[in-house]
Design a protein around this motif. Sequence first.
Motif, short mmCIF file in Angstrom:
data_model
loop_
_atom_site.label_atom_id
_atom_site.label_comp_id
_atom_site.label_asym_id
_atom_site.label_seq_id
_atom_site.Cartn_x
_atom_site.Cartn_y
_atom_site.Cartn_z
N GLY A 71 -6.29 -18.54 -42.32
CA GLY A 71 -5.31 -18.83 -43.42
C GLY A 71 -5.50 -20.09 -44.04
O GLY A 71 -6.68 -20.67 -44.22
N MET A 72 -4.65 -21.20 -44.26
CA MET A 72 -4.82 -22.25 -44.94
C MET A 72 -5.82 -23.38 -44.24
O MET A 72 -6.52 -23.77 -44.94
CB MET A 72 -3.51 -23.04 -45.15
N VAL A 73 -5.45 -23.24 -43.24
CA VAL A 73 -6.41 -24.41 -42.03
C VAL A 73 -7.83 -23.82 -42.34
O VAL A 73 -9.12 -24.62 -42.16
CB VAL A 73 -5.93 -24.49 -40.62
N GLY A 74 -8.02 -22.60 -42.14
CA GLY A 74 -9.32 -21.83 -42.15
C GLY A 74 -10.12 -22.22 -43.58
O GLY A 74 -11.39 -22.47 -43.46
N GLU A 75 -9.15 -22.11 -44.54
CA GLU A 75 -9.97 -22.68 -46.01
C GLU A 75 -10.36 -23.95 -45.84
O GLU A 75 -11.32 -24.29 -46.50
CB GLU A 75 -8.99 -22.27 -47.03
N LEU A 76 -9.60 -24.90 -45.42
CA LEU A 76 -9.84 -26.33 -45.44
C LEU A 76 -11.31 -26.51 -44.41
O LEU A 76 -12.11 -27.27 -44.43
CB LEU A 76 -8.54 -27.15 -44.88
N GLN A 77 -11.14 -25.80 -43.40
CA GLN A 77 -12.25 -25.81 -42.15
C GLN A 77 -13.52 -25.44 -42.82
O GLN A 77 -14.41 -25.95 -42.73
CB GLN A 77 -11.86 -25.10 -40.84
N GLY A 78 -13.45 -24.39 -43.53
CA GLY A 78 -14.60 -23.79 -44.21
C GLY A 78 -15.01 -24.40 -45.63
O GLY A 78 -15.91 -24.01 -46.14
N GLU A 79 -14.33 -25.52 -46.18
CA GLU A 79 -14.52 -26.21 -47.31
C GLU A 79 -14.51 -25.26 -48.44
O GLU A 79 -14.90 -25.54 -49.43
CB GLU A 79 -15.70 -27.29 -47.23
N LYS A 80 -13.43 -24.34 -48.43
CA LYS A 80 -13.27 -23.66 -49.60
C LYS A 80 -12.10 -24.07 -50.55
O LYS A 80 -12.11 -23.89 -51.89
CB LYS A 80 -12.68 -22.18 -49.11
N VAL A 81 -11.43 -24.95 -50.04
CA VAL A 81 -10.57 -25.69 -50.69
C VAL A 81 -10.34 -27.11 -50.58
O VAL A 81 -11.14 -27.50 -49.31
CB VAL A 81 -9.11 -25.16 -50.56
N ASP A 82 -9.87 -27.96 -51.35
CA ASP A 82 -10.00 -29.66 -51.02
C ASP A 82 -8.52 -29.77 -50.60
O ASP A 82 -8.51 -30.84 -49.28
CB ASP A 82 -10.20 -30.29 -52.40
N VAL A 83 -7.66 -29.13 -50.84
CA VAL A 83 -6.22 -29.79 -50.24
C VAL A 83 -5.37 -28.49 -50.17
O VAL A 83 -5.39 -27.57 -50.72
CB VAL A 83 -5.36 -30.63 -51.41
N GLY A 84 -4.66 -28.63 -48.84
CA GLY A 84 -3.72 -27.62 -48.33
C GLY A 84 -2.30 -28.20 -48.27
O GLY A 84 -2.18 -29.36 -47.49
N ALA A 85 -1.25 -27.65 -48.88
CA ALA A 85 0.00 -28.11 -48.78
C ALA A 85 1.15 -26.99 -48.88
O ALA A 85 0.85 -26.12 -49.74
CB ALA A 85 0.04 -29.29 -49.83
N PRO A 86 1.88 -27.25 -48.32
CA PRO A 86 2.72 -28.22 -47.41
C PRO A 86 2.21 -27.61 -45.97
O PRO A 86 2.16 -26.37 -45.56
CB PRO A 86 4.01 -28.19 -47.34
N MET A 97 -9.04 -30.76 -39.57
CA MET A 97 -8.84 -31.39 -41.01
C MET A 97 -8.01 -32.69 -40.77
O MET A 97 -7.61 -33.04 -39.42
CB MET A 97 -7.85 -30.38 -41.57
N ASP A 98 -7.99 -33.43 -41.73
CA ASP A 98 -7.21 -34.88 -41.68
C ASP A 98 -5.91 -34.56 -42.36
O ASP A 98 -5.89 -33.73 -43.36
CB ASP A 98 -8.26 -35.62 -42.36
N PHE A 99 -5.10 -35.45 -41.95
CA PHE A 99 -3.55 -35.28 -42.68
C PHE A 99 -3.35 -36.45 -43.25
O PHE A 99 -3.48 -37.44 -43.14
CB PHE A 99 -2.67 -34.83 -41.66
N VAL A 100 -2.70 -36.54 -44.45
CA VAL A 100 -2.25 -37.56 -45.06
C VAL A 100 -0.80 -37.44 -44.96
O VAL A 100 -0.06 -36.56 -45.48
CB VAL A 100 -2.41 -37.40 -46.74
N ASN A 101 -0.13 -38.55 -44.56
CA ASN A 101 1.37 -38.77 -44.43
C ASN A 101 2.06 -39.32 -45.63
O ASN A 101 1.89 -40.40 -45.94
CB ASN A 101 1.64 -39.71 -43.06
N VAL A 102 2.74 -38.30 -46.51
CA VAL A 102 3.45 -38.47 -47.59
C VAL A 102 4.74 -38.80 -47.61
O VAL A 102 5.33 -39.23 -48.74
CB VAL A 102 2.98 -37.91 -48.99
N TYR A 103 5.27 -38.48 -46.61
CA TYR A 103 6.74 -38.59 -46.61
C TYR A 103 7.12 -39.77 -45.45
O TYR A 103 6.67 -39.71 -44.26
CB TYR A 103 7.43 -37.15 -46.02
#
Length: 200
Positions: A71-86, A97-103
């Motif tokens: 899924g989305m975490v796999g895309e981030l782990q494999g560096e296929k995408v830069d950002v996954g949200a939400p 992965m690293d998380f950005v706390n925006v809320y």
Amino acid sequence: MGHKLSFSAMVYFPYMDYKLSRSDPATTVTLLDSLNVRMIYDFATRLNISFDVREQPERSWGVERGGKFTGMVGELQGEKVDVGAPMGPLAERLNAMDFVNVYKVDFMKILSLKPTLLPEYLSLIRPFSELKIITKKGKMPAELVSMILVSCILNLKPDDVRMLATFNAALKPMSLASVTNVKGLEKFGYLRTGDEINAF
């Protein structure tokens, strides 16, 4: 424009909302007004970046299988995408992965006054709140009867009290023959043969 970021997204209103450009998996999307979309546009303006938002092909945030995510975490782990949200931070996801706390979180508590003691006028009727008095026309709440009695007592005048005392003295003792269920009263020791019952 500066650097171009690739986003992997899933519909999770009110945080993320979009409509698909085509029905193919991983297609680009048209962003609709939502919280994350507003932030994406704000980041793009402030940081001078462009972005390409695509729907997550599996429509899944991801599950860990043997150290690798889908899924989305796999895309981030494999560096296929830069950002996954939400996405929410879970312990196993933090390893990939690293998380950005925006809320900002606002904790809400509901406060109320401590209940006060009952007013004095309710002290006479509250003990009878569960009782029901059966009349010929049906059940009547005991509170209603006690309120009527209390009201009558409070509205008595001195002349009314004298009249009741005179009426009580004028009544003669009733004989046992006029009392129903005398045998039942005798059985429980409340009466003995030859006793008389006063009206008041």
